[in-house]
Design an enzyme around this catalytic site. Structure first.
Site, PDB file in Angstrom:
ATOM      1  N   ASN A  11      97.272 -83.753 -79.854  1.00 50.28           N
ATOM      2  CA  ASN A  11      96.040 -84.173 -79.162  1.00 50.28           C
ATOM      3  C   ASN A  11      96.387 -85.368 -78.237  1.00 50.28           C
ATOM      4  O   ASN A  11      97.001 -86.481 -78.625  1.00 50.28           O
ATOM      5  CB  ASN A  11      95.203 -84.768 -80.168  1.00 50.28           C
ATOM      6  N   LYS A  13      94.780 -86.877 -76.101  1.00 47.11           N
ATOM      7  CA  LYS A  13      93.469 -87.779 -76.058  1.00 47.11           C
ATOM      8  C   LYS A  13      93.199 -88.287 -74.614  1.00 47.11           C
ATOM      9  O   LYS A  13      93.650 -87.264 -73.767  1.00 47.11           O
ATOM     10  CB  LYS A  13      93.692 -89.097 -76.831  1.00 47.11           C
ATOM     11  N   HIS A  97      86.618 -85.143 -83.695  1.00 49.74           N
ATOM     12  CA  HIS A  97      87.454 -86.220 -83.829  1.00 49.74           C
ATOM     13  C   HIS A  97      86.913 -87.346 -84.202  1.00 49.74           C
ATOM     14  O   HIS A  97      85.813 -87.494 -83.591  1.00 49.74           O
ATOM     15  CB  HIS A  97      88.285 -86.131 -82.603  1.00 49.74           C
ATOM     16  N   GLU A  99      87.496 -90.308 -83.391  1.00 46.46           N
ATOM     17  CA  GLU A  99      87.123 -91.264 -82.036  1.00 46.46           C
ATOM     18  C   GLU A  99      85.913 -90.912 -81.512  1.00 46.46           C
ATOM     19  O   GLU A  99      85.035 -91.708 -81.170  1.00 46.46           O
ATOM     20  CB  GLU A  99      88.324 -91.078 -81.144  1.00 46.46           C
ATOM     21  N   GLU A 169      91.869 -85.736 -91.384  1.00 47.66           N
ATOM     22  CA  GLU A 169      92.444 -86.811 -90.883  1.00 47.66           C
ATOM     23  C   GLU A 169      91.967 -88.316 -91.354  1.00 47.66           C
ATOM     24  O   GLU A 169      90.991 -88.434 -90.844  1.00 47.66           O
ATOM     25  CB  GLU A 169      92.440 -87.070 -89.557  1.00 47.66           C
ATOM     26  N   GLY A 175      96.815 -93.472 -85.572  1.00 48.71           N
ATOM     27  CA  GLY A 175      97.115 -94.550 -84.557  1.00 48.71           C
ATOM     28  C   GLY A 175      97.512 -95.659 -85.562  1.00 48.71           C
ATOM     29  O   GLY A 175      97.796 -96.836 -84.957  1.00 48.71           O
ATOM     30  N   SER A 214      99.147 -90.286 -87.870  1.00 48.57           N
ATOM     31  CA  SER A 214     100.589 -91.002 -87.801  1.00 48.57           C
ATOM     32  C   SER A 214     101.637 -90.018 -88.233  1.00 48.57           C
ATOM     33  O   SER A 214     102.614 -90.260 -88.765  1.00 48.57           O
ATOM     34  CB  SER A 214     100.540 -92.186 -88.523  1.00 48.57           C
TER      35      SER A 214
HETATM   36  P1  PGA Z   1      97.863 -90.240 -84.482  1.00 46.79           P
HETATM   37  O1  PGA Z   1      96.592 -89.498 -83.948  1.00 46.79           O
HETATM   38  O2  PGA Z   1      99.051 -89.221 -84.782  1.00 46.79           O
HETATM   39  O3  PGA Z   1      98.231 -91.096 -83.130  1.00 46.79           O
HETATM   40  O4  PGA Z   1      97.704 -90.904 -85.786  1.00 46.79           O
HETATM   41  C1  PGA Z   1      96.264 -88.255 -84.647  1.00 46.79           C
HETATM   42  C2  PGA Z   1      94.812 -87.954 -84.203  1.00 46.79           C
HETATM   43  O5  PGA Z   1      94.013 -88.916 -83.790  1.00 46.79           O
HETATM   44  O6  PGA Z   1      94.467 -86.605 -84.036  1.00 46.79           O
END
Ligand code: PGA
Length: 252
Positions: A11, A13, A97, A99, A169, A175, A214
């Site tokens: 992803n 983003k 997601h 976010e 997740e 993140g 992560s």
């Molecule tokens: P990250 O993000 O691997 O940077 O923690 C995962 C995601 O948001 O899908």
């Protein structure tokens, strides 16, 4: 042996201009060309979708979008529809997601419309679910997952449940560098699969459930070896060809 082919999805983003996306895919393709037995997907920003579809044609890398509207067309300024993605030969789409849920107010009600719309358009949805840190601390993890999985999949016919990919997740792991412990990931992912099995045991055996949050090359192998984990949704580490390729290699 699980009958499910693992999926490693990156992803991106809101990262990578078109030029940067071309450079990244150029570096990634030779590094994943021999990864047999694993599906590999990248999820670039909308503006790079067409270019990434062109650049990955004939390769093992599939291109997914990061979001879409549920309607085929209409007065929805700033949105992108399922047939628009399908026309580009985009293979699937991330939906819900955290976010999008937290920063853009996406609701379970909207997701219940988006999931069947994606399938209808021939797109593979990756539905994201997960709890916040305070929900986990309060013992609310299962309740949250149950609500999200049940409500978001409500409009998906039973016979197509197995086509939906679900990414567990934990929001506190996204993140932050705080990856879930192996037991936490296995337990939550087995629970997600059991929720699908409540509707269809047979479809739940087909459903790929990914871990996200992560994921880095250092601990990818441990996570991907867990019995119910069918792959990973990777954010930060997917922005670097070397680290994304080593996560793909850990799934082989
Ligand atoms: P990250 O993000 O691997 O940077 O923690 C995962 C995601 O948001 O899908």
């Amino acid at each position: 042996m699980s009958p499910r082919t693992p999926l490693i999805a990156g992803n991106w983003k809101m990262h990578k201009t078109l030029a940067e996306a071309e450079a990244l895919i150029g570096a990634l393709l030779p590094r994943v060309s021999t990864a047999d037995g694993v599906d590999v997907a990248i999820c670039p920003p909308f503006l790079a979708l067409q270019a990434m579809v062109d650049s990955t044609r004939g390769s093992r890398v599939q291109v997914y979008a990061q979001n879409m509207h549920h309607a085929d067309h209409g007065a929805f300024t700033g949105e992108v529809s399922p047939p628009m993605l399908d026309e580009l030969e985009v293979r699937g789409v991330i939906l819900g997601h955290s976010e999008r849920r937290e920063l853009f107010g996406e609701s379970d009600r909207e997701l219940a419309l988006k999931l069947p719309a994606a399938l209808q358009a021939g797109l593979v949805p990756i539905l994201c679910v997960g709890e916040t840190e305070s929900e986990r601390d309060a013992g609310e993890t299962e309740r949250k997952l149950r609500r999200q999985v049940q409500e978001d999949l409500e409009g998906v016919p039973e016979s197509r449940l197995g086509e939906v990919v679900i990414a567990y997740e934990p929001i506190w792991a996204i993140g932050t560098g705080k990856v879930a412990a192996a037991e936490q990931a296995q337990e939550a992912i087995a629970f997600v699969r059991a929720l699908v099995a409540d509707r269809s045991r047979e479809q739940a055996e087909r459903t790929r459930v990914l871990y996200g949050g992560s994921v880095k090359p250092e601990h990818a192998a441990e996570l991907l070896a867990l019995p119910d984990v069918d792959g990973a949704l990777v954010g930060g580490a997917s922005l670097d060809a070397e680290s994304f390729a080593s996560i793909v290699a850990a799934a082989v």
